[in-house]
Scaffold this motif. Structure first.
Motif, PDB file in Angstrom:
ATOM      1  N   ASP A  93       0.835  -1.212   0.000  1.00 56.56           N
ATOM      2  CA  ASP A  93       0.000   0.000   0.000  1.00 56.56           C
ATOM      3  C   ASP A  93       0.863   1.253   0.000  1.00 56.56           C
ATOM      4  O   ASP A  93       0.559   2.236  -0.683  1.00 56.56           O
ATOM      5  CB  ASP A  93      -0.912   0.012   1.233  1.00 56.56           C
ATOM      6  N   LEU A  94       1.931   1.221   0.769  1.00 52.91           N
ATOM      7  CA  LEU A  94       2.830   2.375   0.833  1.00 52.91           C
ATOM      8  C   LEU A  94       3.527   2.585  -0.505  1.00 52.91           C
ATOM      9  O   LEU A  94       3.580   3.709  -1.029  1.00 52.91           O
ATOM     10  CB  LEU A  94       3.861   2.165   1.947  1.00 52.91           C
ATOM     11  N   GLN A  95       4.067   1.521  -1.091  1.00 55.20           N
ATOM     12  CA  GLN A  95       4.786   1.643  -2.361  1.00 55.20           C
ATOM     13  C   GLN A  95       3.866   2.107  -3.485  1.00 55.20           C
ATOM     14  O   GLN A  95       4.274   2.887  -4.350  1.00 55.20           O
ATOM     15  CB  GLN A  95       5.427   0.296  -2.721  1.00 55.20           C
ATOM     16  N   ASP A  96       2.623   1.618  -3.471  1.00 60.06           N
ATOM     17  CA  ASP A  96       1.684   1.965  -4.536  1.00 60.06           C
ATOM     18  C   ASP A  96       0.978   3.297  -4.304  1.00 60.06           C
ATOM     19  O   ASP A  96       0.335   3.830  -5.214  1.00 60.06           O
ATOM     20  CB  ASP A  96       0.624   0.864  -4.687  1.00 60.06           C
ATOM     21  N   GLY A  97       1.060   3.810  -3.075  1.00 62.31           N
ATOM     22  CA  GLY A  97       0.359   5.048  -2.758  1.00 62.31           C
ATOM     23  C   GLY A  97      -1.131   4.877  -2.569  1.00 62.31           C
ATOM     24  O   GLY A  97      -1.890   5.850  -2.655  1.00 62.31           O
ATOM     25  N   ILE A 246      -3.795   1.703 -13.019  1.00 61.45           N
ATOM     26  CA  ILE A 246      -3.358   2.567 -14.123  1.00 61.45           C
ATOM     27  C   ILE A 246      -2.725   3.840 -13.565  1.00 61.45           C
ATOM     28  O   ILE A 246      -1.669   4.284 -14.030  1.00 61.45           O
ATOM     29  CB  ILE A 246      -4.546   2.887 -15.049  1.00 61.45           C
ATOM     30  N   ALA A 247      -3.343   4.413 -12.545  1.00 61.27           N
ATOM     31  CA  ALA A 247      -2.794   5.622 -11.924  1.00 61.27           C
ATOM     32  C   ALA A 247      -1.425   5.350 -11.311  1.00 61.27           C
ATOM     33  O   ALA A 247      -0.550   6.223 -11.296  1.00 61.27           O
ATOM     34  CB  ALA A 247      -3.759   6.147 -10.868  1.00 61.27           C
ATOM     35  N   PRO A 277       3.067  11.096 -13.068  1.00 58.92           N
ATOM     36  CA  PRO A 277       2.813  11.008 -11.626  1.00 58.92           C
ATOM     37  C   PRO A 277       1.356  10.693 -11.315  1.00 58.92           C
ATOM     38  O   PRO A 277       0.449  11.177 -12.014  1.00 58.92           O
ATOM     39  CB  PRO A 277       3.206  12.394 -11.111  1.00 58.92           C
ATOM     40  N   ARG A 278       1.136   9.900 -10.289  1.00 60.79           N
ATOM     41  CA  ARG A 278      -0.217   9.457  -9.963  1.00 60.79           C
ATOM     42  C   ARG A 278      -1.167  10.628  -9.742  1.00 60.79           C
ATOM     43  O   ARG A 278      -2.323  10.598 -10.186  1.00 60.79           O
ATOM     44  CB  ARG A 278      -0.172   8.573  -8.717  1.00 60.79           C
ATOM     45  N   GLN A 283      -9.347  11.154 -13.737  1.00 60.81           N
ATOM     46  CA  GLN A 283     -10.225   9.993 -13.776  1.00 60.81           C
ATOM     47  C   GLN A 283     -10.808   9.777 -15.166  1.00 60.81           C
ATOM     48  O   GLN A 283     -11.019   8.638 -15.589  1.00 60.81           O
ATOM     49  CB  GLN A 283     -11.358  10.146 -12.743  1.00 60.81           C
ATOM     50  N   GLU A 284     -11.037  10.847 -15.904  1.00 58.40           N
ATOM     51  CA  GLU A 284     -11.598  10.687 -17.251  1.00 58.40           C
ATOM     52  C   GLU A 284     -10.613   9.976 -18.170  1.00 58.40           C
ATOM     53  O   GLU A 284     -11.015   9.190 -19.051  1.00 58.40           O
ATOM     54  CB  GLU A 284     -11.988  12.040 -17.843  1.00 58.40           C
ATOM     55  N   ASP A 285      -9.304  10.192 -17.966  1.00 62.73           N
ATOM     56  CA  ASP A 285      -8.302   9.478 -18.755  1.00 62.73           C
ATOM     57  C   ASP A 285      -8.238   8.009 -18.349  1.00 62.73           C
ATOM     58  O   ASP A 285      -8.057   7.124 -19.203  1.00 62.73           O
ATOM     59  CB  ASP A 285      -6.927  10.127 -18.567  1.00 62.73           C
ATOM     60  N   ILE A 286      -8.371   7.755 -17.057  1.00 62.96           N
ATOM     61  CA  ILE A 286      -8.391   6.373 -16.572  1.00 62.96           C
ATOM     62  C   ILE A 286      -9.611   5.640 -17.115  1.00 62.96           C
ATOM     63  O   ILE A 286      -9.519   4.487 -17.557  1.00 62.96           O
ATOM     64  CB  ILE A 286      -8.374   6.348 -15.026  1.00 62.96           C
TER      65      ILE A 286
END
Length: 348
Positions: A93-97, A246-247, A277-278, A283-286
């Motif tokens: 969770d920490l690594q992925d943010g 994806i983010a 960067p995340r 969200q529209e691009d995701i």
């Protein structure tokens, strides 16, 4: 319990034991208690400790849980495996943010990154401590402890390798897929290898058989990871919104297939999205990426890969020539069905 889903009975049994052992940890550790208690607020599916118990019984020829004959040592081993799993989740969770897991704030978000590192590290050593306390011959205890350490290293290697893919992105899809499978067979399959191999060690199976079980775990872990990647885009994962992978810029098989098979402009757009960067990902691009991956056939490709991996696990099992092969194959089918349940709406 039903004959259709006996794994649920093992999960229920483990859930009770999990509550007991985690409370013992909290009572004994006032310093880490706030962070550990927060993390323990949400219990996962407990699939891996349930698999430990179920496979142990399978090796004995049992097809259903008998709580009265489940030893304390076996239960402790299963709980130790789940403690390790939770250690990897806190660090992941920490690594992925990721800010939420199972509907609650992650440890790093609720406290800070430093305490997340401490919490994940503590959980790993609590797993080892519990494992070293089981009432088994010294040789068995040492082998179990070594297995936990070796597979933890594999998990770390897989996690590290995942972050290097964009630096050396393969031009051929076959190479990208091989890289992805190598990563997930380290970071994800290890957490299926430990339950299977631990049960075999406690049953004092031959070393050849114990090592062979890693070959069964490898496709199971890959199957689980692909399912998890699909769920993040096309299901409900309890992370707040769809498309977190994806983010994060995660190189899932869905993404790798799309980048090598989609229209060049679409592939270029997705790669730009994955590598920015995340906090800059809209969200529209995701949402565009989620639809585009489906439309390009990448989702269908991954769904088909799940079937292939299921078959591969069976093939690996057959090579081990277990006396209880029919029971084991039945258990594998039940496990795969359980793993795929969250994306059942996509499987038809």
């Amino acid at each position: 319990m039903t004959t259709r889903d006996p794994i649920s009975s093992y999960q229920a049994f483990v859930r009770d034991a999990w509550g007991t052992y985690t409370q013992q940890i909290l009572d004994a550790d006032p310093i880490m208690k706030p962070m550990l208690a927060h993390h323990f607020l949400s219990t996962g599916k407990l699939l891996r400790p349930a698999l430990t118990l179920a496979f142990y019984d399978c090796l004995q020829g049992q097809t259903a849980l008998d709580p009265d004959n489940t030893s304390a040592s076996l239960t402790q081993t299963a709980i130790a495996i789940e403690l390790l799993h939770n250690a990897t989740l806190v660090h992941d969770d920490l690594q992925d943010g990721d800010e939420t897991r199972r509907g609650i704030p992650t440890v790093w978000k609720a406290f800070n990154p430093y305490q997340a590192i401490n919490t994940g590290s503590a959980l790993y050593f609590y797993a080892q401590k519990l494992l070293l306390s089981i009432d088994q011959p010294a040789e068995v205890v040492v082998r179990l402890s070594q297995l936990l350490s070796e597979q933890t290293i594999a998990i770390i290697q897989g996690q590290a390798a995942e972050y290097t893919l964009w630096d050396q992105f393969p031009e051929r899809f076959e190479d990208a897929r091989a890289y992805y499978i190598d990563v997930v067979e380290r970071k994800t399959s290890a957490l299926f290898a430990i339950p299977l191999m631990s049960a075999a060690i406690m049953q004092q199976e031959t070393q050849e058989t114990i090592e062979g079980l890693h070959g069964v775990a490898a496709p199971l872990g890959a199957l689980f990871q692909i399912q998890d990647d699909i769920l993040d885009l096309y299901g409900e994962k309890g992370r707040g919104s769809a498309g977190n992978d994806i983010a994060e810029g995660k190189p899932s098989l869905l993404v790798l297939h799309f980048l090598h098979h989609a229209d060049k402009e679409d592939a270029k757009r997705l790669k730009a999205l994955l590598t920015q960067p995340r906090e800059e990902c809209a969200q529209e691009d995701i949402d565009w990426a989620i639809d585009a991956i489906r439309d390009a056939g990448s989702l269908a490709y991954c769904l088909e890969a799940l079937q292939t991996l299921h078959q591969k696990a069976h093939a690996q099992c057959t090579q081990l020539h277990f006396k209880q092969e029919n029971h084991l194959n039945s258990l594998l089918d039940q496990l795969v069905e359980k793993i795929l349940q969250p994306i059942q709406h996509l499987l038809g």
